[in-house]
Structures are given as C-alpha cells and as structure tokens.
Design a protein around this motif. Structure first.
Motif: not given
Length: 297
Positions: A55-56, A61-65, A192-197, A215-225
C-alpha cells in the motif's frame, strides 16, 4: 450542472464499483486464510506487513505521478486512522488463520453497526429504534453462523471469534476517524496514512521466520493488490453515493466471502449459516441506513 441521466449513470457506476470492492475484499480474505494454512508459513503479522508495504509503495507511486494528490491536513486523525487500521488488519488476519473465512467475515462485518453506535456519541446524535432493531437482528445472525443453528454461542466464541469481533470494533473507530477527517483530507492521503501509521503496529507480529517459495509470495502479492483495489473502488464510489447507500452495497462483502470459501477453501455452507449471513447483512444494512435520525433543514 450534471443532467439527471448523467447522475443516474454515475450512481449506477458507483454501485458497480462497490460490488467490485466487495468481491476484492472477499477474495482477499480467502487468500489470506489460504496463506495462513500449514505448508504456506505466513502468519497474521507477515500478511499485515506485506499488505501495508504494498500500500505504501503504490501510494508513493501515485503521489509521484500526480503531485497534488498528497494533501494531508489533520495529522492527528490521519495517524489515529492508521493506528486503529493496523490493529484491524492484524486482528482480522489472525481470525482468518484460526476460524473459517465465512465466520470471520460475518463477525468482522458487524463494524458498521458499531460505527453507527459510536457516532451517536462522537457526533452527538440521538439513537433511534432502528439501531436497536438492527443490532438485535445482526446479533441473531451471528448466533446462527457461530452455532450453525444451535445455541452454544459461548462454546464457539474462541480466540479467532474474539479477534474478529475486536477487529470490528477497531474498524468502527477507523470509520469514525475517516468520517471526521474527510472534510480536510482526501481518500488517497487517508489510505497512505492507513498503511504508513499501521506498519509499526503490525511489525512486532511479524518476527517469526518468513516463509520462502515463489508461489506463496505471488499469492501474498495478489492478496495485497486485491486489498488495494478494494480500497480504491470503495473510495471512488463514495463520490457519487451517500454513506448509507454505499454501506448497504458493502454488505455484499461477507456474502461473497462466505460463498467463495465453499469452492476455494472447501468450507461447508449450511442452511443455518446462510440464513445467518442473510439476517446479519440485513440487520447491518438496516442499521447503517436508518440508525440515525433524519436531520431537519
């Protein structure tokens, strides 16, 4: 001024966004429970840290764009939302690791009723009979889900159920913090503060050895997305719908979660459990929509 047809299209799009948000959050919970099973090796702390770090990174990245997107105003409320949100995430993932996803979802989704009750005191609004009816209906639905039609609620109220209920309470605190912060802070900044704090809150729970495997890490990344997409769709939809109508559509989340757990996790759906889901969703939606007195002009 937008035409009636344009407003109608905007509201229809917002409802679809909330349906998509419910699906994202429901599937996120299913993946979180799967990652917590033996063989995967992820703890609630691991999953919480991954979700917040993703999330951070995406927020930066969104704030940069879009440089003007980051506009913090009330730092006290932003940090409060982050701290309470961190507790919500780690408690909810803890619950998902110990009880079926359907039960965790239905208990966690009591937070709109809790948030409504809190707002009666925080915003000095008088309670209504609608709120009492909603709490009664939602509580009865929880009894049906936990007891699967029985009455042995105390026996079923273990650590996982307690964690899900605690997550609902802190989610209610977060909801009121967001409501108070919205006049001064936009949704991306609050997220952003939800994730940062929230990150320092969950880090102490992630001290166990971290698992390996692609594979587990890819699933964890999908979960976060999925969590990120759910938050984004929900925030976008609030621009066209009232809080009450948006909350009603968000009650799709426990239904999606309970039903997805059957094919993806092999959990069993019972008649009593499905009735409990329906009754709790009805009670929460009723209380969220009618729990406040109408304000006079």
């Amino acid at each position: 001024m937008p035409t009636a047809a344009a407003l109608s299209r905007s509201r229809a799009q917002a409802r679809m966004e909330l349906a998509g948000s419910a699906f994202c959050f429901g599937l996120m919970a299913i993946l979180a429970r799967k990652l917590s099973q033996p063989g995967m090796g992820f703890t609630a702390g691991h999953l919480s840290v991954i979700r917040f770090v993703v999330g951070v990174v995406l927020s930066l990245a969104a704030f940069r764009i879009w440089p003007g997107l980051y506009r913090p105003g009330n730092y006290r409320l932003l940090v409060l939302r982050g701290l309470s949100g961190g507790l919500v995430v780690v408690l909810y993932f803890y619950a998902l690791a110990r009880i079926p996803a359907g039960e965790a979802g239905i208990l966690y989704n009591l937070f709109p009723v809790f948030a409504t009750a809190m707002s009666l005191f925080l915003f000095r609004e008088r309670p209504t009979i609608h709120l009492l009816v909603a709490i009664l209906a939602a509580s009865l639905g929880v009894v049906l889900v936990l007891g699967q039609g029985g009455v042995a609620l105390a026996v079923r109220l273990g650590a996982g159920e307690a964690a899900a209920l605690a997550a609902a309470v802190f989610a209610a605190v977060s909801a009121n913090a967001i409501r108070a912060a919205r006049p001064t802070d936009n949704a991306p900044t609050i997220f952003f503060f939800f994730c940062l704090a929230g990150l320092p809150v969950v880090l102490p729970f992630a001290l166990d050895p971290w698992p390996g495997g692609l594979v587990p890490w890819l699933v964890a990344l999908l979960m976060s997305l999925l969590a990120f997409a759910g938050q984004l769709l929900m925030a976008e939809a609030y621009g066209a719908l009232s809080v009450a109508e948006a909350a009603i559509w968000l009650q799709l989340m426990p239904v999606v979660q309970y039903l997805l757990a059957v094919p993806l996790l092999g959990e069993r759906a019972t008649t009593a459990g499905l009735a409990g889901v329906a009754l709790t969703v009805t009670g929460v939606a009723y209380g969220t929509a009618l729990g406040h007195r109408r304000r006079t002009a």
